[in-house]
Design an enzyme around this catalytic site. Structure first.
Site, mmCIF file in Angstrom:
data_model
loop_
_atom_site.group_PDB
_atom_site.id
_atom_site.type_symbol
_atom_site.label_atom_id
_atom_site.label_comp_id
_atom_site.label_asym_id
_atom_site.label_seq_id
_atom_site.Cartn_x
_atom_site.Cartn_y
_atom_site.Cartn_z
ATOM 1 C CE1 TYR A 247 -4.331 1.353 0.252
ATOM 2 C CE2 TYR A 247 -3.200 3.022 1.532
ATOM 3 C CZ TYR A 247 -4.310 2.602 0.823
ATOM 4 O OH TYR A 247 -5.398 3.433 0.706
ATOM 5 C CE1 TYR B 132 -4.483 1.085 -13.600
ATOM 6 C CE2 TYR B 132 -4.468 -0.463 -11.782
ATOM 7 C CZ TYR B 132 -4.981 -0.040 -12.984
ATOM 8 O OH TYR B 132 -5.993 -0.751 -13.583
#
Ligand SMILES: [Zn+2]
Lengths: 408, 140
Positions: free
Chosen positions: A303, A351
């Protein structure tokens, strides 16, 4: 029967599901991302059901074969009963229906719960679909509300903190304790962009350098704009079913081998430590269930809402020693050809990051990697993947370990 | 409300925290002590976070502490905080043990370091609310 304390105590241990029985019992048989980035043509609900449609198609099943549903709430289009709303929208009638509390680690907590639900017979096939439109779907008031809702209302928020500032406190503490440099933080962002450049779906694909990160606008010292993740519209979904059923789907199953959670605090001012997180607990539990260690992991999705988070997670998950993650990333270990290819889709930094659904892309990417279907960014011979999510301000952590085989 | 603080995110004291805010009003930094186990805690709670005891008293903290981390916020969270931007958000480990979040004032952001000794100062926002901030200790 009269319930007494002792009647609980005499229950045999086998009456409880032991966590290690989850190992290899459930597989991911469908996975898909929507388009991501700026998608004004989609509502958050529209993205959520589009992700569901794509995942069902990927799994080759019809919506009425789903008897479990997990969603997360949306900031742009919130519903009091979000998962029920999505079920209604799709006209499916699940017997297991849950809205994940928030994003980050709670996404993987909800996956762990769904896996336990399948193993215990509450349902057979679970659709996990999450989406939001933070980029184009928020009203001005909603955007202000998100910013203002992070922090303790009495003992943090009056001081005017921002979300990047909370993470900057963590970054500064790591730099102070271990000598981590701004260049090493920047290396995390550069690594992500390098991989995003090979992901045709990514929101940001232009390569960047350490200097680009350091020269980008300072947001909250020591964090620059490029140390912070994106703001996106998007959704992603997976389909889970029992390992027995998983053999009948078009794609090779990706098995859940291990999972674990750890929860340290809600508010950063109450953290046990600024530089060691509850990823220590979530990782240890996941490795134990999987019977694997950090050295067995072929690809990791860690993360990355802000660059310092990645360093602390890499250390706490045992991929390097405490304090050495800065050098670990800067030396190229996390590149596609490195010893631990990390955030191979470009991560939240490059992304996309639509908020609560953010962790889902780590999961779908792990599936694509283990299916050997990640195209230009494929990690060679990837057999095991680790995904880690955290939410709050380094508050709630969850780790999943996935594999192509159950007997590893 | 004084005009300088209009639009800021005012805390709303509760039955449990009112004592803390009354302390700030009198320029005293109050933290809780458990009468059962002597544990000191911040923020104020209705139970002791060590022994779950419900008997908690207020103690007057020295107001001295050390910066355990900090950041300089260059983009204010809202317009109401724009006049004081850039501002230094910090975590302060009080001499008594507990940690609290605050803002450092009366200093150059560039002069702040982890470990810096700081002392409490009070900033009045309204008749009801006074906020505890910190500044470098006089001895620095
Ligand atoms: Zn006590």
């Amino acid at each position: 029967m009269q319930r007494t304390k002792s009647s609980f105590r005499v229950l045999p241990r086998s009456a409880f599901i032991e966590m290690d029985t989850l190992r290899g019992k459930v597989a991911i048989v469908g996975a898909a991302d929507t388009e991501v980035g700026k998608l004004p043509q989609f509502s958050a609900t529209g993205l959520c059901v589009d992700a569901a449609r794509r995942a069902l198609k990927d799994a080759g099943i019809q919506k009425d074969q789903v008897d479990g549903l997990v969603t997360c709430n949306s900031f742009a289009e919130p519903y009091m009963y979000h998962a029920e709303m999505i079920a209604e929208y799709l006209q499916i009638f699940p017997r297991y229906c849950v809205t994940a509390a928030a994003g980050g680690g709670t996404t993987f907590s909800s996956i762990q719960n769904a896996v336990a639900a399948i193993v215990s017979g509450l349902c057979d096939t679970v659709l996990v679909t999450m989406a939001d439109s933070l980029r184009t779907g928020l009203s001005r008031e909603q955007a202000m509300l998100i910013q203002a809702s992070t922090g303790h209302p009495e003992f943090e928020i009056p001081y005017g903190p921002t979300v990047p500032a909370f993470y900057a406190l963590i970054a500064r503490a790591h730099m102070e304790e271990y000598g981590t440099s701004p260049e090493q933080l920047a290396a995390v962002a550069v690594n992500a962009r390098l991989h995003a450049a090979r992901n045709p779906n990514a929101q940001m694909r232009e390569p960047i350098t350490i200097e680009d990160v350091l020269n980008s606008r300072m947001i909250a010292d020591p964090l620059h704009l490029l140390d912070c993740s994106l703001v996106s519209d998007g959704g992603a979904a997976v389909i889970l079913t029992s390992a027995e059923r998983a053999m009948d789907f078009p794609h090779a199953p990706v098995y859940l081998l291990g999972s674990g959670e750890g929860h340290g605090h809600e508010h950063i001012s109450q953290a046990r430590s600024l530089t060691t997180s509850a990823a220590l607990e979530s990782g240890a539990a996941a490795y134990k269930m999987a019977g694997l260690g950090p050295g067995d992991i072929d690809v990791a999705q860690i993360y990355d809402c802000f660059t310092p988070v990645v360093l602390i997670e890499l250390e706490d998950l045992g991929f390097c020693k405490k304090g050495e993650a800065g050098a670990f990333v800067a030396d190229g270990h996390t590149a596609l050809e490195g010893t631990l290819p990390m955030n191979t889709n470009g991560g939240l930094l490059s992304y996309c990051h639509p908020g609560n659904p953010g962790s889902m892309y780590a999961l779908t990417e792990a599936v694509f990697q283990l299916r050997n279907a990640a195209g230009e960014r494929q990690v060679r011979n990837a057999e095991t993947a680790l995904v880690h999510g955290q939410g709050g301000i380094m508050s709630s952590h969850a780790t999943l370990i996935l594999g192509k085989e159950t007997n590893r | 409300m004084t005009e300088a603080h209009a639009g800021k995110r005012f805390p709303r004291p509760t039955a449990v925290t009112a004592g803390y805010w009354e302390g700030c009003h009198k320029h005293r930094l109050l933290i809780q002590r458990c009468t059962q186990c002597e544990h000191l805690q911040f923020y104020p709670r209705s139970i002791c976070s060590s022994c779950m005891g419900r008997e908690l008293g207020w103690v007057h903290a020295s107001g001295q502490g050390q910066v355990s981390s900090y950041t300089v916020i260059r983009h204010p969270v809202s317009k109401a905080y724009a006049d004081e931007t850039p501002y230094v958000l910090a975590l302060i480990r009080l001499a008594e043990g507990p940690t609290m979040m605050s803002v450092l004032c009366n200093c150059e952001p560039e002069s702040i370091r982890v470990g810096l000794a700081v002392e409490v100062v009070f900033e009045r926002w309204s008749d009801e609310i006074t906020i505890a901030k910190f500044q470098p200790s006089k001895g620095n």
